[in-house]
Design a protein around this motif. Sequence first.
Motif, mmCIF file in Angstrom:
data_model
loop_
_atom_site.group_PDB
_atom_site.id
_atom_site.type_symbol
_atom_site.label_atom_id
_atom_site.label_comp_id
_atom_site.label_asym_id
_atom_site.label_seq_id
_atom_site.Cartn_x
_atom_site.Cartn_y
_atom_site.Cartn_z
ATOM 1 N N ALA A 1 -4.250 -23.445 -0.054
ATOM 2 C CA ALA A 1 -5.598 -24.023 -0.073
ATOM 3 C C ALA A 1 -5.536 -25.514 0.249
ATOM 4 O O ALA A 1 -6.352 -26.027 1.030
ATOM 5 C CB ALA A 1 -6.240 -23.795 -1.441
ATOM 6 N N PHE A 2 -4.564 -26.215 -0.317
ATOM 7 C CA PHE A 2 -4.436 -27.643 -0.048
ATOM 8 C C PHE A 2 -4.097 -27.891 1.421
ATOM 9 O O PHE A 2 -4.658 -28.788 2.063
ATOM 10 C CB PHE A 2 -3.385 -28.278 -0.956
ATOM 11 C CG PHE A 2 -3.261 -29.765 -0.792
ATOM 12 C CD1 PHE A 2 -4.356 -30.593 -0.991
ATOM 13 C CD2 PHE A 2 -2.056 -30.344 -0.417
ATOM 14 C CE1 PHE A 2 -4.253 -31.974 -0.828
ATOM 15 C CE2 PHE A 2 -1.944 -31.721 -0.260
ATOM 16 C CZ PHE A 2 -3.056 -32.536 -0.468
ATOM 17 N N VAL B 1 -7.268 -27.439 3.402
ATOM 18 C CA VAL B 1 -8.186 -28.584 3.286
ATOM 19 C C VAL B 1 -7.678 -29.739 4.142
ATOM 20 O O VAL B 1 -8.430 -30.333 4.921
ATOM 21 C CB VAL B 1 -8.319 -29.019 1.803
ATOM 22 C CG1 VAL B 1 -9.119 -30.313 1.694
ATOM 23 C CG2 VAL B 1 -8.987 -27.934 0.977
ATOM 24 N N LEU B 2 -6.387 -30.017 4.015
ATOM 25 C CA LEU B 2 -5.802 -31.132 4.774
ATOM 26 C C LEU B 2 -5.879 -30.860 6.277
ATOM 27 O O LEU B 2 -6.251 -31.745 7.071
ATOM 28 C CB LEU B 2 -4.344 -31.327 4.331
ATOM 29 C CG LEU B 2 -3.751 -32.710 4.466
ATOM 30 C CD1 LEU B 2 -4.544 -33.750 3.703
ATOM 31 C CD2 LEU B 2 -2.307 -32.723 3.965
ATOM 32 N N LEU C 1 -7.954 -28.808 7.919
ATOM 33 C CA LEU C 1 -9.326 -28.804 8.429
ATOM 34 C C LEU C 1 -9.873 -30.229 8.550
ATOM 35 O O LEU C 1 -10.501 -30.580 9.556
ATOM 36 C CB LEU C 1 -10.229 -27.968 7.509
ATOM 37 C CG LEU C 1 -11.705 -27.928 7.896
ATOM 38 C CD1 LEU C 1 -11.892 -27.343 9.293
ATOM 39 C CD2 LEU C 1 -12.513 -27.110 6.901
ATOM 40 N N LEU C 2 -9.589 -31.039 7.540
ATOM 41 C CA LEU C 2 -10.115 -32.411 7.599
ATOM 42 C C LEU C 2 -9.400 -33.251 8.660
ATOM 43 O O LEU C 2 -10.012 -34.143 9.263
ATOM 44 C CB LEU C 2 -10.072 -33.085 6.218
ATOM 45 C CG LEU C 2 -11.403 -32.904 5.451
ATOM 46 C CD1 LEU C 2 -11.669 -31.472 5.092
ATOM 47 C CD2 LEU C 2 -11.468 -33.774 4.215
ATOM 48 N N GLY D 1 -9.689 -38.617 2.070
ATOM 49 C CA GLY D 1 -10.598 -37.744 1.312
ATOM 50 C C GLY D 1 -10.014 -36.357 1.097
ATOM 51 O O GLY D 1 -10.337 -35.682 0.122
ATOM 52 N N ALA D 2 -9.163 -35.929 2.029
ATOM 53 C CA ALA D 2 -8.495 -34.623 1.881
ATOM 54 C C ALA D 2 -7.350 -34.721 0.879
ATOM 55 O O ALA D 2 -7.225 -33.890 -0.033
ATOM 56 C CB ALA D 2 -7.979 -34.145 3.231
ATOM 57 N N ALA E 1 -15.825 -39.196 2.429
ATOM 58 C CA ALA E 1 -14.944 -38.104 2.882
ATOM 59 C C ALA E 1 -14.588 -37.198 1.708
ATOM 60 O O ALA E 1 -14.417 -35.988 1.869
ATOM 61 C CB ALA E 1 -13.675 -38.671 3.502
ATOM 62 N N ILE F 1 -16.980 -34.362 1.272
ATOM 63 C CA ILE F 1 -16.707 -33.260 2.204
ATOM 64 C C ILE F 1 -15.453 -32.504 1.752
ATOM 65 O O ILE F 1 -15.431 -31.273 1.708
ATOM 66 C CB ILE F 1 -16.520 -33.811 3.638
ATOM 67 C CG1 ILE F 1 -17.821 -34.499 4.087
ATOM 68 C CG2 ILE F 1 -16.131 -32.707 4.604
ATOM 69 C CD1 ILE F 1 -17.676 -35.294 5.378
ATOM 70 N N GLY F 2 -14.427 -33.265 1.371
ATOM 71 C CA GLY F 2 -13.157 -32.646 0.962
ATOM 72 C C GLY F 2 -13.312 -31.739 -0.243
ATOM 73 O O GLY F 2 -12.778 -30.618 -0.260
ATOM 74 N N VAL G 1 -15.126 -28.571 0.722
ATOM 75 C CA VAL G 1 -14.244 -27.672 1.473
ATOM 76 C C VAL G 1 -13.250 -26.994 0.521
ATOM 77 O O VAL G 1 -12.999 -25.780 0.620
ATOM 78 C CB VAL G 1 -13.493 -28.445 2.589
ATOM 79 C CG1 VAL G 1 -12.405 -27.578 3.213
ATOM 80 C CG2 VAL G 1 -14.472 -28.907 3.663
ATOM 81 N N ALA G 2 -12.716 -27.773 -0.426
ATOM 82 C CA ALA G 2 -11.771 -27.185 -1.396
ATOM 83 C C ALA G 2 -12.463 -26.076 -2.201
ATOM 84 O O ALA G 2 -11.875 -25.004 -2.430
ATOM 85 C CB ALA G 2 -11.245 -28.264 -2.335
#
Lengths: 74, 396
Positions: free
Chosen positions: A12-13, A16-17, A19-20, B129-130, B378, B381-382, B385-386
């Motif tokens: 999951a991390f 997220v990383l 995708l961002l 932000g991620a 950010a 958004i992060g 998404v999480a």
Amino acid sequence: MTDSLLVICANAFAAVLGLLAFLAGAMRLLLILFPERPHAPGGSFADPTLAAAIAAASARTFPGSRVTRIQEIP
Amino acid sequence: MSLMSMAAADASVWVLLARNSGYLGLTWQNLVMFIVGGVLIYLAVTRNYEPLLLVPIGFGAILANLPLAMLAASSEYVHEMPDRTIPLLQLVYDAGIKTELLPPVIFLGVGALTDFRPLLSRPITLLLGAAAQIGIFLAALGAHYIFGFSLQESASIGIIGGADGPTSIFLTAILAPHLLGAVAVAAYSYMALVPVIQPPILRLLTTRHEREIAMPVARPVSRAAVIAFPVMMALLVSLAVPTCAPLIGMLMFGNLLRESGVTERLSKTASGPLINIVTIFLGLVIGATMSGDSFLRPQTLFIMVLGVVAFAGSTAGGILFAKLINLALPARKRLNPCIGAAGVSAVPMSARVVQGFVSAQTGGRVNPLMAAMGPNVAGVIGSAVAAGVFLALLGP
């Protein structure tokens, strides 16, 4: 699907990383596609975030007013 | 007949009234929850800790613990008495939380209130932000492996680290609705405590030299890019993680209303009356889930502990990732790693904390408020998404 939360969280991390990071690339592309045109000398202010902050502060102090020109004095 | 003799003759009325009084039904859990609700209101009023949420939550907690008043709300409520109407706050819960309506509407208002220019002008800060979401996953792992929470409960607890109240409520209402009250209180309490939690971590993880890094002025952003941004983000994020579309879609729609320049009335409504109305209902109904028998459990204490871990982990994650990015950047483009701490969301408090810290440490020479706003927005958004990723992996 796995029942291991460690595996789920790691993936999951990474998702997220990943995708961002992709979105950051897309934002760079957006800035290239829609660049800010240079303003005429003495025209609009260079830093839009600072200009927005000045406009917000001005609107709070003088409701209804509008900032039309900001000049930086060296 | 005298008044006294009438009263004596109808003593049964008084007995009936006494039996229907809430005073006789009070338990120690109710009394403790009155104190909990009072403390939340006290912190909001005297310390200004997230008052818009903690006042309704605190009062909702008091209402929920009034015996016989039927003002509690629960995910497990079953309508057993067809002749009676659904209790007031249960109705709000069913209509606003079970349907996942209220958190996305809050996001609509947040979008209309948020200026994404600081992020757009420095896209690299999206990575901060991620990275600052790592506390979510650390807390989730702690919840599962140390305290024995289920996978869904652990994800709901971990999301506290996203420092985003509506996102926490959105995810918990689906994955672990019985923990809603505790998770929401932890999320909003720790968001209010950002000025206490973050500075020691900033001091620990950054050097004086790093705090002195003055970032160059951000590049200007065109109006066309600002308008295209919410449309692009809604499309790309929702296609990648459809489960977070209700949050990201509404966030970006609200931002489009703000930036388009032609929907001022809608933007003002979304960022004003609408978000205020929804905040009242959301806060009150979250408080109404905090009945004594469900809130006063050891799990609540564990959730509060894990909430701190989540916040601290996210703060550290953002700072350390900024330092990692700096290794790959030329000296003139280096980031002030302190801005990574703002990636935990908690807009705009976290960015202000970073600015205050750096400014104090550098004698006012460095003032990274706008630079910190990038990772700060950010983070919104992060964390959404999480939450979407958790929903996709662990959802029903």
